[in-house]
Structure formats: structure tokens, C-alpha cells
Scaffold this motif. Structure first.
Motif, PDB file in Angstrom:
ATOM      1  N   THR A 232       3.735   2.116  17.169  1.00 16.91           N
ATOM      2  CA  THR A 232       3.097   3.359  16.726  1.00 16.91           C
ATOM      3  C   THR A 232       3.276   3.553  15.229  1.00 16.91           C
ATOM      4  OG1 THR A 232       3.460   4.381  18.887  1.00 16.91           O
ATOM      5  CG2 THR A 232       3.049   5.859  17.026  1.00 16.91           C
ATOM      6  N   TRP A 233       4.497   3.330  14.747  1.00 10.95           N
ATOM      7  CA  TRP A 233       4.780   3.473  13.323  1.00 10.95           C
ATOM      8  C   TRP A 233       3.974   2.460  12.510  1.00 10.95           C
ATOM      9  CZ3 TRP A 233       7.171  -0.312  10.234  1.00 10.95           C
ATOM     10  CH2 TRP A 233       7.461   0.089   8.923  1.00 10.95           C
ATOM     11  N   LEU A 234       3.935   1.207  12.954  1.00 11.05           N
ATOM     12  CA  LEU A 234       3.257   0.170  12.180  1.00 11.05           C
ATOM     13  C   LEU A 234       1.766   0.458  12.042  1.00 11.05           C
ATOM     14  CD1 LEU A 234       3.494  -2.561  10.713  1.00 11.05           C
ATOM     15  CD2 LEU A 234       2.872  -3.656  12.872  1.00 11.05           C
ATOM     16  N   PHE A 235       1.125   0.910  13.109  1.00 10.68           N
ATOM     17  CA  PHE A 235      -0.303   1.197  13.033  1.00 10.68           C
ATOM     18  C   PHE A 235      -0.572   2.255  11.961  1.00 10.68           C
ATOM     19  CE2 PHE A 235      -4.252   3.308  14.496  1.00 10.68           C
ATOM     20  CZ  PHE A 235      -5.107   2.218  14.423  1.00 10.68           C
ATOM     21  N   GLY A 236       0.310   3.241  11.873  1.00  8.18           N
ATOM     22  CA  GLY A 236       0.147   4.278  10.857  1.00  8.18           C
ATOM     23  C   GLY A 236       0.275   3.739   9.446  1.00  8.18           C
ATOM     24  N   VAL A 237       1.267   2.875   9.209  1.00  5.25           N
ATOM     25  CA  VAL A 237       1.452   2.372   7.839  1.00  5.25           C
ATOM     26  C   VAL A 237       0.376   1.354   7.462  1.00  5.25           C
ATOM     27  CG1 VAL A 237       3.928   2.820   7.909  1.00  5.25           C
ATOM     28  CG2 VAL A 237       3.099   0.534   8.444  1.00  5.25           C
ATOM     29  N   LEU A 238      -0.182   0.664   8.447  1.00  2.39           N
ATOM     30  CA  LEU A 238      -1.285  -0.253   8.135  1.00  2.39           C
ATOM     31  C   LEU A 238      -2.565   0.520   7.823  1.00  2.39           C
ATOM     32  CD1 LEU A 238      -0.841  -3.172  10.709  1.00  2.39           C
ATOM     33  CD2 LEU A 238       0.051  -2.961   8.384  1.00  2.39           C
ATOM     34  N   LYS A 239      -2.785   1.635   8.485  1.00  9.19           N
ATOM     35  CA  LYS A 239      -3.980   2.452   8.192  1.00  9.19           C
ATOM     36  C   LYS A 239      -3.975   2.939   6.748  1.00  9.19           C
ATOM     37  CE  LYS A 239      -3.899   5.594  11.427  1.00  9.19           C
ATOM     38  NZ  LYS A 239      -4.356   6.769  12.238  1.00  9.19           N
ATOM     39  N   HIS A 240      -2.784   3.111   6.189  1.00  7.74           N
ATOM     40  CA  HIS A 240      -2.668   3.620   4.820  1.00  7.74           C
ATOM     41  C   HIS A 240      -2.271   2.529   3.834  1.00  7.74           C
ATOM     42  CE1 HIS A 240      -2.210   7.292   7.327  1.00  7.74           C
ATOM     43  NE2 HIS A 240      -2.962   7.811   6.389  1.00  7.74           N
ATOM     44  N   ALA A 241      -2.444   1.275   4.219  1.00  8.24           N
ATOM     45  CA  ALA A 241      -2.059   0.153   3.349  1.00  8.24           C
ATOM     46  C   ALA A 241      -2.852   0.172   2.049  1.00  8.24           C
ATOM     47  CB  ALA A 241      -2.278  -1.165   4.081  1.00  8.24           C
ATOM     48  N   GLU A 242      -2.241  -0.422   1.022  1.00  7.42           N
ATOM     49  CA  GLU A 242      -2.829  -0.424  -0.314  1.00  7.42           C
ATOM     50  C   GLU A 242      -3.300  -1.827  -0.674  1.00  7.42           C
ATOM     51  OE1 GLU A 242      -0.133   2.984  -2.398  1.00  7.42           O
ATOM     52  OE2 GLU A 242       0.892   1.133  -1.823  1.00  7.42           O
ATOM     53  N   THR A 243      -4.415  -1.890  -1.400  1.00 11.58           N
ATOM     54  CA  THR A 243      -4.989  -3.169  -1.797  1.00 11.58           C
ATOM     55  C   THR A 243      -4.541  -3.534  -3.209  1.00 11.58           C
ATOM     56  OG1 THR A 243      -6.943  -2.745  -0.447  1.00 11.58           O
ATOM     57  CG2 THR A 243      -7.114  -4.476  -2.101  1.00 11.58           C
ATOM     58  N   PRO A 244      -3.925  -4.713  -3.396  1.00  7.01           N
ATOM     59  CA  PRO A 244      -3.500  -5.132  -4.735  1.00  7.01           C
ATOM     60  C   PRO A 244      -4.677  -5.264  -5.702  1.00  7.01           C
ATOM     61  CG  PRO A 244      -2.452  -6.473  -3.042  1.00  7.01           C
ATOM     62  CD  PRO A 244      -3.512  -5.661  -2.350  1.00  7.01           C
ATOM     63  N   VAL A 245      -4.370  -5.264  -6.977  1.00  7.63           N
ATOM     64  CA  VAL A 245      -5.391  -5.383  -8.022  1.00  7.63           C
ATOM     65  C   VAL A 245      -6.206  -6.660  -7.841  1.00  7.63           C
ATOM     66  CG1 VAL A 245      -5.752  -5.644 -10.510  1.00  7.63           C
ATOM     67  CG2 VAL A 245      -4.069  -3.995  -9.659  1.00  7.63           C
ATOM     68  N   ALA A 246      -5.526  -7.742  -7.439  1.00  6.66           N
ATOM     69  CA  ALA A 246      -6.201  -9.036  -7.304  1.00  6.66           C
ATOM     70  C   ALA A 246      -6.922  -9.179  -5.963  1.00  6.66           C
ATOM     71  CB  ALA A 246      -5.193 -10.172  -7.452  1.00  6.66           C
ATOM     72  N   HIS A 247      -6.946  -8.090  -5.192  1.00  8.05           N
ATOM     73  CA  HIS A 247      -7.659  -8.082  -3.903  1.00  8.05           C
ATOM     74  C   HIS A 247      -7.089  -9.110  -2.924  1.00  8.05           C
ATOM     75  CE1 HIS A 247     -10.461  -5.404  -5.841  1.00  8.05           C
ATOM     76  NE2 HIS A 247     -10.731  -6.311  -6.757  1.00  8.05           N
ATOM     77  N   GLY A 248      -5.768  -9.235  -2.902  1.00 12.32           N
ATOM     78  CA  GLY A 248      -5.105 -10.076  -1.913  1.00 12.32           C
ATOM     79  C   GLY A 248      -4.953  -9.326  -0.609  1.00 12.32           C
ATOM     80  N   GLN A 249      -3.988  -9.749   0.197  1.00  9.93           N
ATOM     81  CA  GLN A 249      -3.722  -9.037   1.440  1.00  9.93           C
ATOM     82  C   GLN A 249      -3.242  -7.620   1.135  1.00  9.93           C
ATOM     83  OE1 GLN A 249      -0.870 -11.549   3.521  1.00  9.93           O
ATOM     84  NE2 GLN A 249      -2.527 -12.225   4.845  1.00  9.93           N
ATOM     85  N   LYS A 250      -3.603  -6.691   2.010  1.00  5.60           N
ATOM     86  CA  LYS A 250      -3.161  -5.312   1.827  1.00  5.60           C
ATOM     87  C   LYS A 250      -1.656  -5.216   2.080  1.00  5.60           C
ATOM     88  CE  LYS A 250      -7.599  -3.381   3.292  1.00  5.60           C
ATOM     89  NZ  LYS A 250      -8.293  -2.489   4.262  1.00  5.60           N
TER      90      LYS A 250
END
Length: 255
Positions: A232-250
Motif C-alpha cells: 500500500t505504501w509503495l503504490f503511493g510513493v510510486l504515484k508521486h515519483a519524480e522524473t530526473p532531468v535526463a528522463h531516466g527511470q522515475k
């Protein structure tokens, strides 16, 4: 003091995975994280370029320094890098059978690049499997560990190798709309979950999930409840993940 999870994990300079993911996830679980660093890696959110593993002697010295100083309840391992480090961890766990142990069998970074020689590490992991309270492989790791392609058969093979419980993570399977995780104990399925598949790739999701589980186990949660809280916790933090400047993995936003 809060219960402590002692993590055997590598440094990821991007902060997305590895020991920083462990520290943040365990902190969010409510527990305290201690670290025995297994390796210094050269990587970003897109790729691993190389690593230098800690010696077995230095790794054990780090771990033993905090034994007795902190209220360790659980051990979690991620990247180990070498067969010597796997052997060192097995030695440590046999000396401390009172600790719970979450084994995240990291073989290859999701972003691409080696975190050790896979064939050699797979053979060495046999020593850790019977020591683990729970093993948390994704399906790629599960197939590599067992040499079996069918997921159900591969899971049963882990139990034949001495596993007590296995959380099979389905993020790498061809299910475009959802991800299905299945928790097994003593060879039997005891829980399953599904969540919507989010767009993109995520750096450190596996580290985060295993570490949160370890934190909740340190608090005394049952395995089933610890996994439910972590998912439950992980799904929440992945929904709000941030995209690096170089557009790598969130990168998961773990706070």
C-alpha cells in the motif's frame, strides 16, 4: 529506541535505489535503518556503469560494530556484489539466528547494468535462501535463481531449496493493466494483491518494498500484514515519483 533494521546494501549515487532507498523506506515504516555498505556503485537513474565491492572483512566489521549498540530486530539485504559478501552475510546470520531476515536477491539493476556476475551469484545465493524469513524476487530473479521458467514451479523450487516464505513480484510480467504479487509460506499461497500498472519505469521500487517489509517485521507485524502495509505504501510513493532531468527511470518520492 525504535527497532532497527540492519541493511546489507550498496551505495547508489542517484539516491533512487540501494542504501538510500533502504534508509528512507525503513524510516517511513517507523523503524531505524543501520547500514553495512556492500559496494560503491557508479550509476544514475538510467544505467549502472560499474562498482567496487567492499571486502568481506570490512563488511563484517561494519555489521559487528552496531551489534549490541542498536536494537536490531531484522536484517535486510539487497545488492551484495560478490560471493565473498554473500558468504560473509551467511556467516553473520548464522551467528545471530534471533534476527529476522528479508532477502531481496538483487542480480541486475532495473535501469540496466551488472551488479555482479549473475551465474556466480545465483550459485552463492543457495547459502542464504534457507536463512531468510522471506525472499522477495521479481519474476526475472525468480527464474534466474531456480532455472525454471514457469512461475509456480519456480516458486516451489525455491521451497525445495529451503525457502520459508516467498513474495513473488509480478512487475516484469506481461500484464499491461495491472501488477500481481503473490505471497507464499511453506509452499502455499497465503495472499495475493493486484494494483494498477503505472506508466514508466521506477528506480528502487524493489529495494523500497523489501525494506518497508523489514521495518514492519521489526515492529512485530506478521509477514502477511507487513507485506500488505508495504504494498500500500509503495503504490503511493510510486504515484508521486519524480522524473530526473535526463528522463531516466522515475525516482520514488518516499517522503
Amino acid at each position: 529506541m525504535r527497532p532497527t533494521v540492519l541493511c546489507f546494501s550498496g551505495l547508489d549515487p542517484s539516491g533512487g535505489a540501494g542504501l538510500q532507498a533502504d534508509i528512507e523506506a525503513i524510516g517511513q515504516s517507523g523503524a531505524h535503518a543501520a547500514i553495512a555498505c556492500t559496494a560503491l556503485t557508479i550509476q544514475n537513474s538510467q544505467q549502472v556503469f560499474g562498482f567496487e565491492a567492499t571486502s568481506k572483512e570490512l563488511l563484517l566489521a561494519q555489521a559487528n560494530a552496531v551489534v549490541g549498540d542498536l536494537p536490531i530486530k531484522c536484517v535486510k539485504s539487497g545488492m551484495l556484489g560478490t560471493t565473498d559478501n554473500i558468504a560473509a552475510l551467511a556467516e553473520f546470520l548464522r551467528a545471530h539466528p534471533e534476527y529476522l531476515y528479508v532477502l531481496d536477491p538483487v542480480l541486475v539493476a532495473n535501469s540496466g547494468g551488472s551488479l555482479g556476475d549473475q551465474a556466480t551469484l545465483v550459485k552463492a545465493f543457495v547459502e542464504l535462501i534457507p536463512l531468510a524469513t522471506v525472499i522477495t524476487p521479481n519474476t526475472v530473479e525468480l527464474r534466474a535463481l531456480t532455472g525454471v521458467d514457469d512461475i509456480e514451479q519456480a516458486t516451489q523450487t525455491l521451497f525445495e531449496m529451503g525457502a520459508k516464505a516467498v513474495l513473488v513480484k509480478g512487475g516484469h510480467e506481461d500484464t499491461p493493466d495491472h501488477i500481481r504479487n503473490v505471497l507464499y509460506a511453506d509452499g502455499k499461497m497465503i495472499a495475493e494483491s493486484q494494483c494498477p500498472r503505472l506508466d514508466g519505469e521506477y528506480h528502487g521500487s524493489g529495494c523500497s518494498l523489501a525494506s518497508f517489509i523489514a521495518g514492519r517485521l521489526a515492529f512485530g507485524d506478521s509477514l502477511k500484514i507487513a507485506v500488505q502495509h508495504a504494498e500500500t505504501w509503495l503504490f503511493g510513493v510510486l504515484k508521486h515519483a519524480e522524473t530526473p532531468v535526463a528522463h531516466g527511470q522515475k525516482i520514488p518520492k518516499r517522503f
